[in-house]
Design an enzyme around this catalytic site. Structure first.
Site, short mmCIF file in Angstrom:
data_model
loop_
_atom_site.label_atom_id
_atom_site.label_comp_id
_atom_site.label_asym_id
_atom_site.label_seq_id
_atom_site.Cartn_x
_atom_site.Cartn_y
_atom_site.Cartn_z
N ASP A 203 0.86 -1.03 -0.05
CA ASP A 203 0.07 -0.21 0.00
C ASP A 203 0.78 1.28 0.00
O ASP A 203 1.88 1.12 0.43
CB ASP A 203 -0.89 0.03 1.08
CG ASP A 203 -0.04 -0.17 2.49
OD1 ASP A 203 0.37 1.30 2.94
OD2 ASP A 203 0.58 -1.11 2.92
N ASP A 205 1.37 4.72 2.00
CA ASP A 205 1.22 4.84 3.23
C ASP A 205 0.30 6.16 3.37
O ASP A 205 0.01 7.20 2.61
CB ASP A 205 2.35 5.54 4.15
CG ASP A 205 2.24 4.98 5.58
OD1 ASP A 205 1.77 4.33 6.18
OD2 ASP A 205 2.60 5.75 6.39
#
Length: 267
Positions: A203, A205
């Protein structure tokens, strides 16, 4: 205990099994129990130990993992080289979800963990380069798509970062964020192990993009989707790992009177 494995894989989030036809070893350590019994079997013609960092069913959150027991247990089985896959967030636009990186630097922002085997005396670990160059090269050589280098900051967890925290880390020039890479890397060095992190970006952040921020479900899903890729990468890297004899990861303590026990090493 006679050596039963020479290489170890420490599995991260979503990575709870690796070796087929394995034998489980329950290891007692001076620091308590490791995260799970250690599975040992053959991978690429070598005896390999596998330990799920969080336990078989993700029993332990990152701040409560018994890192000292994990590394001591692996060393006691004869392990000398460690491959450590982990889930990470991206902090800058130089990385994206799905990237695999082998960082060469580490920033420790953990707060409450037992970060050393040293409990008395003067033993100061040289740690300017926290990862083994030889093991890291074996991983990056296994797949031309892997990105070599970069800095991983390790936070306490288990919560994800605020946007302000994330933006601060990115402003320092750090590339990746994680919750388990420290004190694991330093403890591996204290155990005189060659250690490299394999960071899968799951992902971006919270400070790196707009929207709701990081969510656990998405992190777990992306890691699961890349398990087959990671398994193949680890197998290829294990097949080409260099001889650890003489590596500075193992020789840094030559001439030093260690005040803790390293299994298999006479004090």
């Amino acid at each position: 205990m006679p050596a039963v494995a020479e290489v170890a894989v420490i599995g991260g989030t979503g990575f709870y099994a690796f070796i087929e036809d394995s034998t489980e070893h329950v290891v007692e350590t001076p620091y308590g129990a490791p995260s799970a019994p250690i599975a040992v079997g053959t991978v690429a013609g070598r005896q390999v130990a596998f330990l799920p960092r969080h336990g078989k069913h993700h029993d332990f959150p990152p701040h409560l993992i018994n890192y000292r027991a994990n590394l001591w247990a692996l060393r006691s089985l004869g392990v000398r080289q460690v491959l450590a896959p982990c889930a990470v967030g991206g902090l800058r636009d130089t990385v994206a979800p799905g990237d695999v990186m082998v960082p060469d630097q580490l920033v420790d922002r953990t707060l409450t963990r037992a970060g050393s085997f040293v409990e008395s005396g003067a033993v100061h670990l040289p740690f300017a380069d926290p990862y083994c160059a030889g093991v890291s090269a074996a991983v990056t050589d296994a797949d031309p798509a892997i990105k070599a280098g970069g800095t991983m900051v390790v936070i306490e967890g288990p919560r994800f970062s605020t946007r302000a925290e994330s933006q601060h880390y990115a402003a320092q020039g750090w590339d990746l964020i994680n919750m388990t890479g420290a004190p694991e890397a330093a403890l591996a060095r204290e155990m005189q192990l060659c250690y490299a992190a394999i960071a899968l970006v799951t992902d971006m952040d919270a400070g790196a993009e707009t929207g709701e921020g990081v969510g656990q479900e998405a992190v777990f899903a992306l890691f699961k989707a890349n398990l087959e890729r990671l398994t193949g990468l680890l197998t290829s890297a294990i097949d080409t790992l260099p001889d650890p004899s003489g590596c500075s990861c193992a020789t840094w303590a030559d001439g030093i009177d260690l005040t803790y026990d390293v299994p298999g090493v006479k004090q």
